[in-house]
Every structure is written in C-alpha cells, then in structure tokens.
Design a protein around this motif. Structure first.
Motif, PDB file in Angstrom:
ATOM      1  N   ASN A   9      35.486  32.881  35.794  1.00  0.00           N
ATOM      2  CA  ASN A   9      34.427  33.763  35.284  1.00  0.00           C
ATOM      3  C   ASN A   9      34.734  35.198  35.735  1.00  0.00           C
ATOM      4  N   ASP A  10      33.926  35.771  36.644  1.00  0.00           N
ATOM      5  CA  ASP A  10      34.179  37.163  37.040  1.00  0.00           C
ATOM      6  C   ASP A  10      34.889  37.290  38.375  1.00  0.00           C
ATOM      7  N   GLU A  11      35.248  36.185  38.973  1.00  0.00           N
ATOM      8  CA  GLU A  11      35.762  36.250  40.347  1.00  0.00           C
ATOM      9  C   GLU A  11      37.247  35.879  40.428  1.00  0.00           C
ATOM     10  N   TYR A  12      37.983  36.580  41.307  1.00  0.00           N
ATOM     11  CA  TYR A  12      39.399  36.287  41.504  1.00  0.00           C
ATOM     12  C   TYR A  12      39.593  35.335  42.681  1.00  0.00           C
ATOM     13  N   PHE A  13      40.530  34.422  42.549  1.00  0.00           N
ATOM     14  CA  PHE A  13      40.970  33.578  43.653  1.00  0.00           C
ATOM     15  C   PHE A  13      42.465  33.810  43.800  1.00  0.00           C
ATOM     16  N   GLU A  14      42.848  34.288  44.990  1.00  0.00           N
ATOM     17  CA  GLU A  14      44.211  34.783  45.174  1.00  0.00           C
ATOM     18  C   GLU A  14      44.989  33.934  46.186  1.00  0.00           C
ATOM     19  N   ASN A  15      46.313  34.160  46.194  1.00  0.00           N
ATOM     20  CA  ASN A  15      47.203  33.396  47.079  1.00  0.00           C
ATOM     21  C   ASN A  15      46.924  31.900  46.951  1.00  0.00           C
ATOM     22  N   LEU A  16      46.787  31.441  45.734  1.00  0.00           N
ATOM     23  CA  LEU A  16      46.407  30.040  45.503  1.00  0.00           C
ATOM     24  C   LEU A  16      47.531  29.078  45.849  1.00  0.00           C
ATOM     25  N   THR A  17      47.131  27.939  46.316  1.00  0.00           N
ATOM     26  CA  THR A  17      48.060  26.825  46.537  1.00  0.00           C
ATOM     27  C   THR A  17      47.434  25.612  45.844  1.00  0.00           C
ATOM     28  N   ALA A  18      48.204  24.538  45.752  1.00  0.00           N
ATOM     29  CA  ALA A  18      47.668  23.327  45.132  1.00  0.00           C
ATOM     30  C   ALA A  18      46.434  22.848  45.903  1.00  0.00           C
ATOM     31  N   GLU A  19      46.486  22.951  47.235  1.00  0.00           N
ATOM     32  CA  GLU A  19      45.361  22.481  48.058  1.00  0.00           C
ATOM     33  C   GLU A  19      44.117  23.331  47.820  1.00  0.00           C
ATOM     34  N   LEU A  50      46.598  40.011  35.932  1.00  0.00           N
ATOM     35  CA  LEU A  50      45.213  40.285  36.318  1.00  0.00           C
ATOM     36  C   LEU A  50      45.122  41.475  37.276  1.00  0.00           C
ATOM     37  N   GLY A  51      46.267  42.079  37.548  1.00  0.00           N
ATOM     38  CA  GLY A  51      46.267  43.294  38.365  1.00  0.00           C
ATOM     39  C   GLY A  51      46.138  43.022  39.852  1.00  0.00           C
ATOM     40  N   ALA A  52      46.441  41.804  40.279  1.00  0.00           N
ATOM     41  CA  ALA A  52      46.368  41.488  41.710  1.00  0.00           C
ATOM     42  C   ALA A  52      47.692  40.860  42.125  1.00  0.00           C
ATOM     43  N   CYS A  53      48.798  41.434  41.628  1.00  0.00           N
ATOM     44  CA  CYS A  53      50.131  40.834  41.791  1.00  0.00           C
ATOM     45  C   CYS A  53      50.509  40.640  43.263  1.00  0.00           C
ATOM     46  N   GLY A  54      49.991  41.501  44.155  1.00  0.00           N
ATOM     47  CA  GLY A  54      50.328  41.421  45.575  1.00  0.00           C
ATOM     48  C   GLY A  54      49.797  40.155  46.226  1.00  0.00           C
ATOM     49  N   SER A  55      48.871  39.491  45.572  1.00  0.00           N
ATOM     50  CA  SER A  55      48.338  38.251  46.162  1.00  0.00           C
ATOM     51  C   SER A  55      48.484  37.093  45.178  1.00  0.00           C
ATOM     52  N   ALA A  56      49.636  37.092  44.514  1.00  0.00           N
ATOM     53  CA  ALA A  56      49.952  36.026  43.563  1.00  0.00           C
ATOM     54  C   ALA A  56      50.162  34.706  44.289  1.00  0.00           C
ATOM     55  N   PRO A  57      49.899  33.581  43.635  1.00  0.00           N
ATOM     56  CA  PRO A  57      49.371  33.451  42.279  1.00  0.00           C
ATOM     57  C   PRO A  57      47.837  33.590  42.245  1.00  0.00           C
TER      58      PRO A  57
END
Ligand code: FES
Length: 166
Positions: A137-147, A125-132
């Motif tokens: 829809n149109d919005e990114y959620f970055e640095n995701l954790t299970a919580e 998705l082109g946001a590798c620096g803040s994986a996962p």
C-alpha cells in the motif's frame, strides 16, 4: 451505475486545489485521494476528475498509467509491489517474487481469491540503498529477506500490519 464524484470528495478536492496556484496542479494529490477512497482509479473516475479539473481525460490517464502506485482495477487489501530494478534485482528481488508467487498462489497482476493480496512488480521505488524493497500500500519494507517476507505475510494475514486499507 455511472461514477460520480461525491460531494465529500469535491469539498476535499476544493481544499487541496486551493493549495496550488493552478487548479490542475492538484491532479496527483486528487488521484491519491480517489485511490484512498476506492482502492483504485477507474476509467469513469479519471473522466470525472478531468471534468472537475477542466483538463483532458488523456492527461489524467497519462498520469495514472505512468505511476505504478495507481491501481486501475480493484486491488487486494494489501497491494504488494516488489521492485524489479537493478539494485533490488541483484539483492534478491527475483527470489522474493518467486516466493510470493508460490506462497500466495498468484502471478503478477493477480489478486488472491480472498481479496487479501494483489501482487505486482514495479520499477525503481527510489530506495535502492536498502534493496530489496517492497511497497505494501503506502509503506516501504526494505532490506527484505525471505524470513522478513514470511513474517510480514503472517502479520498481514492476521490483520496485525498497521498499514492497511480499512
Ligand atoms: S532498484 Fe529497487 S528501489 Fe531502486
């Protein structure tokens, strides 16, 4: 009933086309408009858009099938697209995907019975620096954790996530 581009769409499309030196250069934004309107881009819509832009159906279809952001079938109100590429993979995307499969009771490419969620895994998705990363829809959620994922699901289930199709 055969698909027809609405007069409203055609008027908007004409304005968008006017921003470009060539009419066919508006293909991507017009596909986005179509998806905004219906939530997906049906075969008939691709055909109609090809006629409108005076380009081949094959060219429209090639673009729609290349970009995972375009749905070719009706999707849930929230389309969850989890990146499966290397940075996200190493940062825990497989675990997040498994959690989503379990919590939603669906597999990739499926929609929950209540029509709320569609689940997909997608290329970078082109946001590798803040994986996962997950796109909703149109919005990114970055640095995701299970919580964070659980909290997001709660927000969506209770209609509190701002980014949603109306
Ligand atoms: S690898 Fe996931 S955003 Fe690039």
């Amino acid at each position: 009933m055969p698909f027809k581009l609405t007069e409203e769409f055609k008027a908007r499309a004409a304005q968008i086309c006017a921003r470009y030196p060539r009419r066919d250069a508006a293909l991507l934004p017009l596909l986005e408009e179509l998806q905004k309107e219906k939530g997906y881009v049906a075969e008939e819509a691709m055909d109609e858009l090809a006629r409108f832009l005076e380009i081949s159906y094959a060219r429209v279809k090639a673009v729609v099938t290349f970009y995972t952001m375009f749905n070719r079938e009706p999707a849930g109100k929230y389309h969850l697209q989890v990146c499966r590429n290397i940075s996200c993979h190493m940062a825990g995307a497989p675990g997040l995907l498994a959690r989503l499969r379990e919590k939603l009771g669906i597999g990739e490419g499926e929609t929950t019975k209540d029509g709320l969620f569609t689940l997909s895994s997608v290329e970078c998705l082109g946001a590798c620096g803040s994986a996962p990363v997950m796109q909703v829809n149109d919005e990114y959620f970055e640095n995701l954790t299970a919580e964070k994922l659980d909290a997001l699901l709660d927000e969506m289930r209770h209609g509190r996530l701002k980014n949603r199709r109306s």
